[in-house]
Design a protein around this motif. Structure first.
Motif, short mmCIF file in Angstrom:
data_model
loop_
_atom_site.label_atom_id
_atom_site.label_comp_id
_atom_site.label_asym_id
_atom_site.label_seq_id
_atom_site.Cartn_x
_atom_site.Cartn_y
_atom_site.Cartn_z
N THR A 127 0.81 -1.22 0.00
CA THR A 127 0.00 0.00 0.00
C THR A 127 0.85 1.27 0.00
N TYR A 136 -6.90 -3.72 -11.21
CA TYR A 136 -7.32 -4.57 -10.08
C TYR A 136 -7.00 -6.03 -10.37
N SER A 160 -5.85 -3.05 -4.72
CA SER A 160 -7.07 -3.82 -4.47
C SER A 160 -8.26 -2.88 -4.59
N PRO A 161 -9.43 -3.40 -5.00
CA PRO A 161 -10.62 -2.55 -5.14
C PRO A 161 -11.00 -1.88 -3.82
N GLU A 162 -10.48 -2.42 -2.69
CA GLU A 162 -10.77 -1.80 -1.38
C GLU A 162 -10.00 -0.48 -1.21
N ASN A 163 -8.90 -0.31 -1.95
CA ASN A 163 -8.12 0.93 -1.87
C ASN A 163 -8.08 1.66 -3.21
N ARG A 197 -23.06 2.27 0.81
CA ARG A 197 -22.16 1.81 -0.26
C ARG A 197 -22.70 2.27 -1.61
N ASN A 205 -21.86 2.84 -5.79
CA ASN A 205 -20.99 2.38 -6.87
C ASN A 205 -21.47 2.99 -8.18
#
Length: 630
Positions: free
Chosen positions: A180, A205, A211-214, A622, A624
């Motif tokens: 990261t 990704y 990662s899609p989380e970051n 959430r 998107n």
């Protein structure tokens, strides 16, 4: 959760998916301060080009030092460039084999029969530009004709860059790098629409860059914008001023005047990124005193890259030897075909307007042999029969392209580029621009340089950075170090959603009338978020509130529509198309009360971003935004 087709049974002022906008807040809303970047210790930029690619990086402790990628294995004689050809080779069972020069050389060395089972991809980035309905399932065709999902081809290439870059950073850095700790930047043409940008993000990704989380660990940079960030810092000794080269012609009186000082005063300029696949134009103004950049006109461009010259060469070969033969040769001898295109590209670089002698291109032996067997006569005979007087045959097995032939191959592409820049300079917003920066690989071509100078040299000074092929790469690193440097952008299209409004007889057409609970509503009205060519500052937001159509609903889906013009009223107008969707995932509600979900959208960045909160609980929802599953 979403009635299909858009159901007229929605409650008042709904859009087409069962959600009522409660408060059409003024748009855009108050500016959010751009979030401070998390403490990345290194920025890596990948310039993923149509014909060549590369990476560069910088440690955040020492941002002035931009490290260019190391020399690669292989490489063409005489090309000292630090970029590598954008070519990928996969094994017959679709595993990664090699990228760049190594892929080219390995493919060349394969037995012709064997080569038909291997998958070689080059210039594949153009497919993303030209596909109007891009999805995760879009396929790319290898030279041999086999097909693979495009996202996998891009992910293979990005994974290769990731491994190379991280290894090189590790060699240069004493500390251990966490995954990261790296901020990645990937460049794309400014004329790419949202689906193509999202496609690159998804490929990153898949390749494991982030990662899609970051998501904030990856930035999408626009190529001419990156070039602009680099160009605004240039000094006189780092550029070639085409106008001062031609001072003898009396074109300009003050070219001896330092470029530095005049550039600081004349702070509006165009960057023309002339690459392999596309030409991309951006107009910027340097804002004083902070030195940030403001876009003056929406990015424009088109598929007028150097590849157009290669395509013209292929068309010329088809004219001489027959299109059926060329297709057959490509299919049966794919590696030899690639060799021929490489031979042409190497000669193409040396073409210049003042050249009086012919350019020789060696035809692979298998081409000469295959032609004789296919047609029953020689290549030389074919040339004679074709009446193509500008191409000659040399007994050493070479095609001799006369200066007239080269001019014919370059002319259509160069004319497109010059016309495009001319059209841009006529726009009222672009009046008074005194500098035109030519960047990108094709900007190295003397043919293009002379044509641009001849047509546009009287109206502005044409500047070429010394390391023109690496300008975008260096600028992308600078962008990764400070993404807030471009403060104002222009919207490429109009975005909005469909809503219901009160029906006004005489103003609204009868076919849009919907009567519900005794009230008259007009359907399909476009609620604009932003308009085409509108200035949007970084951090400026557009807010809308939506409420679920029924209690217990767990998802709200809002269709987004776009148009390249602004004179649109309804989502059914001819120029409007559905281009994406916002999905809001709702947590379970505690009570039966009507809920309000407030969505916040940002259009001032290189990608569109959306966040949302549940107003009652102030908890984030959430959210998107998707442009790829259309």
């Amino acid at each position: 959760p979403c009635p299909v087709p858009p159901s007229p049974s929605c409650s008042p002022s709904r859009n087409d998916c069962g959600i009522a906008p409660l408060t059409p807040s003024p748009s855009p809303g108050p500016a959010l301060r751009p979030r401070a970047a998390r403490p990345f210790s290194v920025v890596v930029a990948i310039d993923f080009g149509t014909t060549s690619s590369g990476y560069a990086f910088s440690f955040t402790q020492d941002p002035e030092a931009i490290h260019m990628m190391r020399r690669w294995e292989g490489g063409d004689p005489g090309v000292a460039n630090q970029k590598s050809p954008t070519c990928l080779l996969l094994t017959p069972d679709l595993r990664f084999h090699s990228f760049g020069f190594a892929a080219r050389d390995s493919y060349h060395d394969l037995d012709p029969e064997e080569a038909q089972n291997w998958l070689y991809f080059d210039k594949f980035k153009m497919k993303i530009h030209s596909t109007s309905d891009l999805t995760m399932e879009t396929e790319l065709e290898a030279v041999s004709g086999q097909k693979v999902r495009a996202i996998e081809v891009f992910a293979h290439a990005l994974r290769f860059f990731r491994q190379h870059a991280l290894k090189e950073i590790k060699d240069q850095s004493s500390s251990v790098l966490e995954g990261t700790a790296v901020r990645w930047v990937i460049t794309v043409p400014a004329v790419w629409r949202q689906p193509a940008k999202q496609f690159m993000r998804e490929a990153a990704y898949l390749a494991g860059l982030v990662s899609p989380e970051n998501p904030e660990q990856l930035l999408i940079a626009l190529e001419p914008e990156a070039a602009s960030i680099y160009c605004r810092k240039l000094r006189l000794h780092q550029v070639i001023d085409l106008s001062s080269r031609l001072i003898a012609n009396g074109i300009e009186g003050d070219a001896s005047h330092s470029f530095d000082s005049s550039f600081r005063q004349g702070d509006r300029y165009i960057v023309a990124d002339c690459g392999g696949g596309t030409v991309d134009l951006t107009v910027h103004q340097i804002e004083q005193p902070q030195g940030t950049l403001k876009e003056l006109y929406k990015a424009s461009g088109g598929p007028y890259g150097a590849v157009g010259v290669d395509m013209a060469f292929e068309a010329m070969l088809c004219q001489i030897f027959g299109a059926d033969f060329i297709e057959s040769f490509k299919a049966k001898r794919p590696a030899a075909w690639v060799d021929l295109t490489i031979a042409f590209e190497a000669r193409k670089r040396t073409a210049s307007p003042g050249r009086a002698t012919a350019l020789n291109i060696t035809l692979p032996f298998s081409f000469i042999d295959f032609y004789k067997r296919h047609r029953g006569h020689s290549v030389e005979t074919a040339l004679r029969k074709s009446n193509m007087n500008i191409v000659k045959w040399s007994s050493q097995g070479m095609l001799r392209l006369t200066p007239e032939a080269m001019k014919e191959l370059f002319q259509p592409t160069i004319n497109n580029i010059v016309r495009h820049i001319e059209d841009m300079m006529k726009k009222p917003e672009v009046q008074g621009v005194r500098f035109l920066f030519l960047v990108g690989g094709f900007a190295e071509s003397p043919m293009l340089q002379q044509a641009v100078q001849a047509v546009l040299g009287r109206s502005c000074r044409i500047i070429i950075p010394q390391d023109v092929g690496l300008t975008i790469l260096k600028g992308a690193v600078l962008f990764g170090l400070d993404p807030t440097v471009v403060r104002v952008r222009r919207c490429p299209v109009t975005y909005g959603v469909g809503v219901l409004n009160r029906f006004v007889p005489g103003r609204h057409p009868r076919d849009k009338l919907l009567v519900k609970d005794g009230r008259e509503w007009c359907t399909d009205v476009l609620d604009r978020f932003v308009s085409v060519d509108q200035s949007v500052a970084l951090g400026e937001v557009v807010r809308r509130s939506y409420t679920p159509a029924r209690s217990g609903q767990r998802k709200i889906i809002i269709n987004i529509y776009c148009s390249t013009t602004d004179d649109v009223v309804y989502i059914t107008d001819p120029s409007v198309r559905k281009c994406g969707a916002i999905t809001l995932d709702l947590p379970e509600a505690s009570g039966p009360e009507r809920r309000e979900i407030r969505a916040t959208m940002q259009f001032g960045d290189t990608e569109i971003k959306v966040t949302a909160i549940d107003v009652a609980t102030n908890c984030s929802v959430r959210a998107n935004i998707d442009f790829l599953s259309n």
